[in-house]
Write an enzyme that holds these catalytic residues in place. Structure first.
Site, short mmCIF file in Angstrom:
data_model
loop_
_atom_site.label_atom_id
_atom_site.label_comp_id
_atom_site.label_asym_id
_atom_site.label_seq_id
_atom_site.Cartn_x
_atom_site.Cartn_y
_atom_site.Cartn_z
N THR A 121 0.86 -1.19 0.00
CA THR A 121 0.00 0.00 0.00
C THR A 121 0.89 1.24 0.00
OG1 THR A 121 -1.64 -1.23 1.25
CG2 THR A 121 -1.86 1.17 1.24
N ARG A 126 -7.84 -9.46 4.30
CA ARG A 126 -7.90 -9.20 5.74
C ARG A 126 -7.15 -10.30 6.45
NH1 ARG A 126 -14.21 -9.67 5.62
NH2 ARG A 126 -13.45 -11.24 4.17
N ARG A 134 0.63 -5.45 15.46
CA ARG A 134 0.92 -4.08 15.07
C ARG A 134 -0.28 -3.17 15.40
NH1 ARG A 134 3.47 -5.38 9.16
NH2 ARG A 134 1.93 -7.04 9.28
N CYS A 139 -2.76 -2.06 9.04
CA CYS A 139 -3.24 -1.30 7.87
C CYS A 139 -4.04 -0.06 8.22
CB CYS A 139 -4.08 -2.22 7.00
SG CYS A 139 -3.07 -3.46 6.18
N GLY A 177 -16.62 -0.81 19.70
CA GLY A 177 -15.63 -1.49 20.51
C GLY A 177 -14.55 -0.54 20.99
N LYS A 219 -6.83 -8.40 16.21
CA LYS A 219 -8.15 -8.98 15.96
C LYS A 219 -8.01 -10.50 16.01
CE LYS A 219 -8.26 -9.23 10.95
NZ LYS A 219 -9.03 -8.96 9.78
#
Ligand SMILES: NC(=O)c1ccc[n+]([C@@H]2O[C@H](COP(=O)([O-])OP(=O)(O)OC[C@H]3O[C@@H](n4cnc5c(N)ncnc54)[C@H](O)[C@@H]3O)[C@@H](O)[C@H]2O)c1
Length: 431
Positions: A124, A155, A328, A261, A254, A321
């Site tokens: 990216t 993802r 990170r 990212c 949350g 997650k």
């Protein structure tokens, strides 16, 4: 679909999350793949059949296609076998928030002049990077090299599935052989194709991540207002998400987004806009809301425990997650640092985050099970909604704890199950 024998061989530069998934994915589709990394230890592990990251399904695909996958530290090997070199090196944030393109520039410098090779940018990068790389090629007598922007949308946690079933494939190029070859490589997946110019392809990636991050910060602010007004954000999100124009995804309130990212790409887009003379006000707010959101848990703990000095807090989950070992920009980093600073003793359990990543989180004790983490705790905070935490026996945890507070930082637990065990449940924006 072309037969395996006709498939274009490719090079992949960077054997991280994106590089390995790209390598495994194209090998599965029939390509011979030369995967290059400067990290010799990583390449040795891959050659031995070890997978250096946790990503569901990746190991199986690498194994199944082992005969087509070659791992090396030598870029020349990839150049000798493949015309297309997919670049998947890291572009972490710099101190200023701009993307650090030094790894990309190292690759650009290392590619020799050629009329038959192309760089295909998966990393990216800010909008305008492709144009500046093409200028650099021309200035250094390497104008024969082609350039394609092919941003990656996978993802972590479902990366293999995302690679093989993409919502869309974006190819930004100048209409030459290289763009055609990249389109051909992706053709068997049957995904909608957006073939466009290089700058627009680069912007699709940045704008997509910025939009998703905006949706998260938006619902988090709604959650915070719900807490002031007596509404329940889970009900609100359900009601909003059924609207076709809004949709239910990325409406889970949350303790903020993290990962490799969103934080860096949102910041990079904000800086890119600023560098170009435009003040992107909305993204400034998205970033600030996210930073504050990570800290709201601390306020909740203070409210219930009346101060944190000497209190024991158990963190369930460390990864940014579920289904990844990536730490990170994880919310757990901010939380544990704040808890330490406020004098709490922190114990954490994560089912996957490896020993080496644990050094990122200082001053905490690591437990080997949720029950072990809960032992003697005044409060439990659910930080990452790993599926094993959704099936916990709360009465056993209640017995092990010395206090009774459970903060559900992801609104993922069943409040009735927690309360049923005699514990105090508090979510984010929930009644
Ligand atoms: N991780 C994701 O979920 C994700 C999703 C979409 C896009 N991206 C983008 O893809 C890029 C890669 O991300 P990642 O998470 O895979 O990074 P990563 O840090 O997991 O992997 C990068 C790899 O590149 C290697 N590398 C660095 N310089 C090199 C060089 N000169 N030659 C060869 N190898 C080199 C590193 O050793 C490392 O193994 C980033 O730009 C990121 O923003 C990441």
């Amino acid at each position: 679909m072309s037969s395996a024998r006709e498939r274009e061989p490719i090079g992949v530069i960077g054997a991280g999350y994106v590089g390995l998934v790209t390598a495994a994915g194209f090998a599965e589709l029939g390509s011979e793949v030369w995967c290059v990394d400067i990290d010799a230890g990583r390449i040795e592990r891959l050659e031995r059949g070890e997978v250096p990251i946790y990503e569901p399904g990746l190991e199986q695909l690498l194994k199944r296609n082992a005969a087509k996958l070659h791992f090396t530290t030598d870029l020349d090997e990839a150049l000798a076998h493949a015309r297309l070199l997919f670049v998947a090196v890291g572009t972490p944030p710099t101190y200023s928030g701009d993307a650090d393109l030094s790894a990309v520039h190292t690759v650009v410098d290392a590619i020799p002049a050629s009329d038959g090779h192309a760089l295909v940018m998966k990393s990216t990068v800010p909008c305008g990077t492709g144009a500046s790389i093409q200028r650099a090629f021309a200035e250094r007598g390497k104008g024969g090299l082609s350039y394609v922007s092919c941003p990656e949308f996978l993802r972590e946690g479902s990366a293999m599935k995302d690679f093989l079933n993409p919502d869309r494939v974006v190819v930004g190029d100048e209409g030459d052989w290289a763009g055609d070859a990249v389109v051909e490589l992706y053709a068997p997946l049957g995904a909608p194709l957006v073939r466009t110019d290089i700058a627009s392809a680069e912007m699709v990636k940045l704008a997509s991540n910025a939009f998703l991050a905006t949706k998260i910060s938006f619902i988090n602010e709604i959650a915070n207002v719900c807490e002031e007004t007596g509404a329940d954000v889970v009900e609100v999100a359900r009601g909003m998400g059924l609207d076709d124009r809004i949709g239910p995804k990325f409406l889970q309130a949350g303790i903020g987004f993290g990962g490799s990212c969103f934080p860096k790409d949102v910041n990079a887009l904000k800086q890119l806009a600023g560098n170009s003379g435009y003040h992107f006000q909305l993204l400034t707010a998205v970033i600030e809301v996210n930073e504050l959101q990570k800290r709201r848990v601390i306020g909740k703990l203070h409210k219930h425990l009346g101060g944190l000095v000497g209190k024991r807090v158990a963190l369930l989950g460390l990864a940014f997650k579920p289904d990844t070992d990536d730490m990170r920009e994880a919310s757990s980093l901010v939380l544990s640092a704040r808890l330490n600073a406020d004098g709490a003793a922190v114990t954490a359990y994560d089912p996957v985050v490896a020993e080496e990543a644990r050094s990122l989180v200082s001053g905490i004790t690591f437990a080997d099970s949720p029950l072990h983490a809960a032992a003697g705790a005044d409060a439990i905070v659910l930080v990452t909604e790993w599926s094993e935490f959704l099936k916990l026996d709360w009465s056993r945890l209640a017995e092990a704890m010395s206090g009774e507070l459970v903060i559900d930082g992801r609104n993922a637990l069943d409040p009735d199950a927690v309360r049923g065990a005699g514990l105090v449940y508090e979510g984010i924006g929930r009644r």
